[in-house]
Write an enzyme that holds these catalytic residues in place. Structure first.
Site, PDB file in Angstrom:
ATOM      1  N   TYR A 153       0.858  -1.181   0.000  1.00  0.00           N
ATOM      2  CA  TYR A 153       0.000   0.000   0.000  1.00  0.00           C
ATOM      3  C   TYR A 153       0.893   1.229   0.000  1.00  0.00           C
ATOM      4  O   TYR A 153       1.835   1.314   0.795  1.00  0.00           O
ATOM      5  CB  TYR A 153      -0.897  -0.001   1.240  1.00  0.00           C
ATOM      6  CG  TYR A 153      -1.794   1.206   1.337  1.00  0.00           C
ATOM      7  CD1 TYR A 153      -2.948   1.293   0.560  1.00  0.00           C
ATOM      8  CD2 TYR A 153      -1.504   2.252   2.212  1.00  0.00           C
ATOM      9  CE1 TYR A 153      -3.781   2.402   0.648  1.00  0.00           C
ATOM     10  CE2 TYR A 153      -2.330   3.363   2.308  1.00  0.00           C
ATOM     11  CZ  TYR A 153      -3.472   3.425   1.523  1.00  0.00           C
ATOM     12  OH  TYR A 153      -4.295   4.525   1.615  1.00  0.00           O
ATOM     13  N   ASP A 248       9.466   2.701  -0.531  1.00  0.00           N
ATOM     14  CA  ASP A 248       8.435   3.435   0.192  1.00  0.00           C
ATOM     15  C   ASP A 248       8.685   3.199   1.681  1.00  0.00           C
ATOM     16  O   ASP A 248       8.333   2.155   2.230  1.00  0.00           O
ATOM     17  CB  ASP A 248       7.045   2.959  -0.226  1.00  0.00           C
ATOM     18  CG  ASP A 248       5.949   3.716   0.515  1.00  0.00           C
ATOM     19  OD1 ASP A 248       6.275   4.443   1.480  1.00  0.00           O
ATOM     20  OD2 ASP A 248       4.769   3.570   0.146  1.00  0.00           O
ATOM     21  N   LYS A 276       4.938   9.736   8.144  1.00  0.00           N
ATOM     22  CA  LYS A 276       4.709   9.315   9.540  1.00  0.00           C
ATOM     23  C   LYS A 276       5.725   9.897  10.530  1.00  0.00           C
ATOM     24  O   LYS A 276       5.599  11.042  10.912  1.00  0.00           O
ATOM     25  CB  LYS A 276       4.656   7.781   9.609  1.00  0.00           C
ATOM     26  CG  LYS A 276       3.489   7.214   8.784  1.00  0.00           C
ATOM     27  CD  LYS A 276       3.180   5.785   9.117  1.00  0.00           C
ATOM     28  CE  LYS A 276       2.239   5.123   8.140  1.00  0.00           C
ATOM     29  NZ  LYS A 276       0.824   5.258   8.458  1.00  0.00           N
TER      30      LYS A 276
HETATM   31  N1  HOZ Z   1      -3.419   3.406   5.811  1.00  0.00           N
HETATM   32  C1  HOZ Z   1      -3.081   3.722   7.149  1.00  0.00           C
HETATM   33  C2  HOZ Z   1      -2.175   2.738   7.789  1.00  0.00           C
HETATM   34  N2  HOZ Z   1      -1.533   1.806   6.973  1.00  0.00           N
HETATM   35  C3  HOZ Z   1      -4.310   3.856   7.981  1.00  0.00           C
HETATM   36  C4  HOZ Z   1      -4.644   5.270   8.082  1.00  0.00           C
HETATM   37  C5  HOZ Z   1      -5.741   5.610   9.048  1.00  0.00           C
HETATM   38  O1  HOZ Z   1      -6.782   4.982   9.077  1.00  0.00           O
HETATM   39  O2  HOZ Z   1      -5.567   6.558   9.754  1.00  0.00           O
END
Ligand code: HOZ
Length: 459
Positions: A153, A248, A276
């Site tokens: 992802y 990534d 992050k």
């Molecule tokens: N895609 C985010 C973690 N892999 C989750 C983001 C969220 O729901 O805050």
């Protein structure tokens, strides 16, 4: 929605009231899908505040937090020096849309640990960083094809939503509606940890590939570390085929080692994306890499990318303070790694004692409990996990005061605020949660019950 025993995570009255209002105002009652708790068959709790490793919900319930703003908070909640840096920056103005010193301060901190990032551009989210890095890779190579991994992802940009992990996997979607087929036509998907599949995809692609994009430790199908030689093989394949290798590191940067996957595995990608942790809990991200590639970004070159809030001073301050804390603590990552191993081992033992079948997979600072019998090496393996058991495990943990990611396809994170006390409480909760997770009608005895019976049976 998982099936089996009824899920009872029963949030308190205030959480339920807020959730009912939120359902009217936001799709699914949330601003990011996984937070809706739908994959674990429950309702979300609403958070009042966080401090160190702890969250307190609006009903006053306390939880040890393993979501940590999806990995951003490596120092835990409201870390003193980070909060102080944010306060100081805010007093000087909330944003300028113009250059200021904190941008350089954060960039210097990043380059100290990522020397391969010779130049960079600061943006606001991981999605933006990856979308821009791919645009740049395409411009630099003059090619279109991008190879990603199933279950990988990289944010929600159209072109990377094919067979994506994280929320896409959590919602059980193959991709996203609204993405024109033409946009994903040049996105090809290979199997993580399977070099032969990458070789086949890159060799038989309809045109030469611009880039291979990979999370060095996959975190968005749950935590799946790379097999020995996998990342090295990707580097060789990319070079041989004239494609760029993009790491990534939005999740793994400053987490699995100070210098993320680059440092941990000693690979030099062409481009790196960060997010992050580098924002210290505030919205900040970056893409960067070889100077000659970054030289193509506007205004120096023809690749356009911009942002009103890019380099926001408050986010820069939080990020710089976080990276400074990581830099001054030389033992930080050895401690984080030790804690992660200790938690992983404790979870394995607790599962065995409860007669639960699962795999606990980890890298420094992140881990996943997969409810299944064989090690998870790729997305197919991850998808064959028993999400019903995971849902019951999750609900029981929540009842016991542990806030775990509400999806089988997300990683749990640790911070420097997690110590022996937190681990002890978590493992006690996990013992109950593994017992609650077992499939309905599972008559297997837990180790303690069977030991007890054996002891009683002895003359
Ligand atoms: N895609 C985010 C973690 N892999 C989750 C983001 C969220 O729901 O805050």
């Amino acid at each position: 929605m998982p099936t089996g025993k009824r899920i009872n995570n029963a949030p308190g009255r205030r959480s339920r009231t807020l959730h009912r209002e939120a359902l009217k105002r936001f799709p699914g009652g949330v601003n990011s899908p996984v937070r809706a708790f739908r994959a674990v068959g429950g309702e979300p709790v609403w958070i009042e505040r966080g401090s160190q490793a702890e969250l307190v919900d609006v009903d006053g319930r306390r939880y040890i937090d393993y979501v940590l703003s999806w990995g951003a908070l490596i120092l835990g909640h409201a870390e003193k020096k980070v909060v102080e840096a944010v306060r100081k920056a805010a007093q000087g103005g909330l944003g300028f849309g113009a250059n200021h010193r904190l941008e350089l301060e954060l960039a210097r901190q990043i380059q100290r640990v990522y020397p391969g990032i010779e130049r960079m551009r600061l943006v606001n989210s991981g999605t933006e960083a990856v979308m821009s890095a791919v645009r740049l890779a395409r411009a630099f190579t003059g090619r279109e094809i991008v190879i990603k991994f199933a279950g990988g992802y990289h944010g929600h940009a159209d072109l990377l939503l094919a067979e994506a992990g994280s929320g896409v996997a959590t919602c059980g979607l193959p991709g996203s509606a609204g993405v024109p087929p033409a946009v994903v036509a040049s996105t090809l998907t290979a199997t993580y940890n399977d070099l032969a599949s990458v070789e086949a995809v890159i060799t038989h692609a309809p045109a030469p590939a611009a880039a291979i994009i990979v999370e060095p430790v996959a975190g968005n199908m749950g935590c799946v570390p790379p097999e020995p030689g996998f990342l090295e093989g990707l580097r060789q394949l990319a070079t041989r085929h004239g494609a760029l290798l993009i790491f990534d590191e939005v999740m793994t940067g400053f987490r699995i080692a100070r210098g993320g996957g680059v440092e941990r595995y000693g690979i030099t990608p062409d481009l790196i994306t960060l997010g992050k942790i580098m924002g210290g809990g505030l919205p900040a991200a970056a893409y960067g890499g070889r100077a000659e590639i970054l030289g193509m970004v506007a205004p120096e070159g023809p690749v356009y990318q911009a942002g009103t809030l890019a380099g926001n001073p408050i986010a820069m301050a939080a990020g710089a303070a976080t990276l400074e804390r990581l830099r001054e603590d030389r033992q930080f990552y050895s401690r984080l790694d030790r804690m992660t191993r200790q938690l992983a081992k404790g979870l394995k033992d607790a599962a065995a004692a409860a007669g639960a079948t699962c795999q606990v997979q980890s890298a420094c600072g992140m881990l996943t409990v997969f409810f299944q019998s064989r090690p998870v090496k790729n997305y197919e393996d991850a998808k064959s996990s028993d999400t019903g058991q995971f849902a019951r495990f999750h609900a029981a943990l929540l009842r016991e005061g542990v806030y775990w990611p509400p999806s089988q396809f997300e990683a749990a994170f640790l911070s420097s605020a997690h110590g022996e006390r937190e681990l002890k409480k978590t493992l006690a909760a996990a013992a109950a949660a593994f017992a609650a997770a077992r499939p309905p009608g599972d008559k297997k005895m837990t180790r303690s019950k069977s030991q007890h019976r054996r002891r009683k049976a002895q003359p």
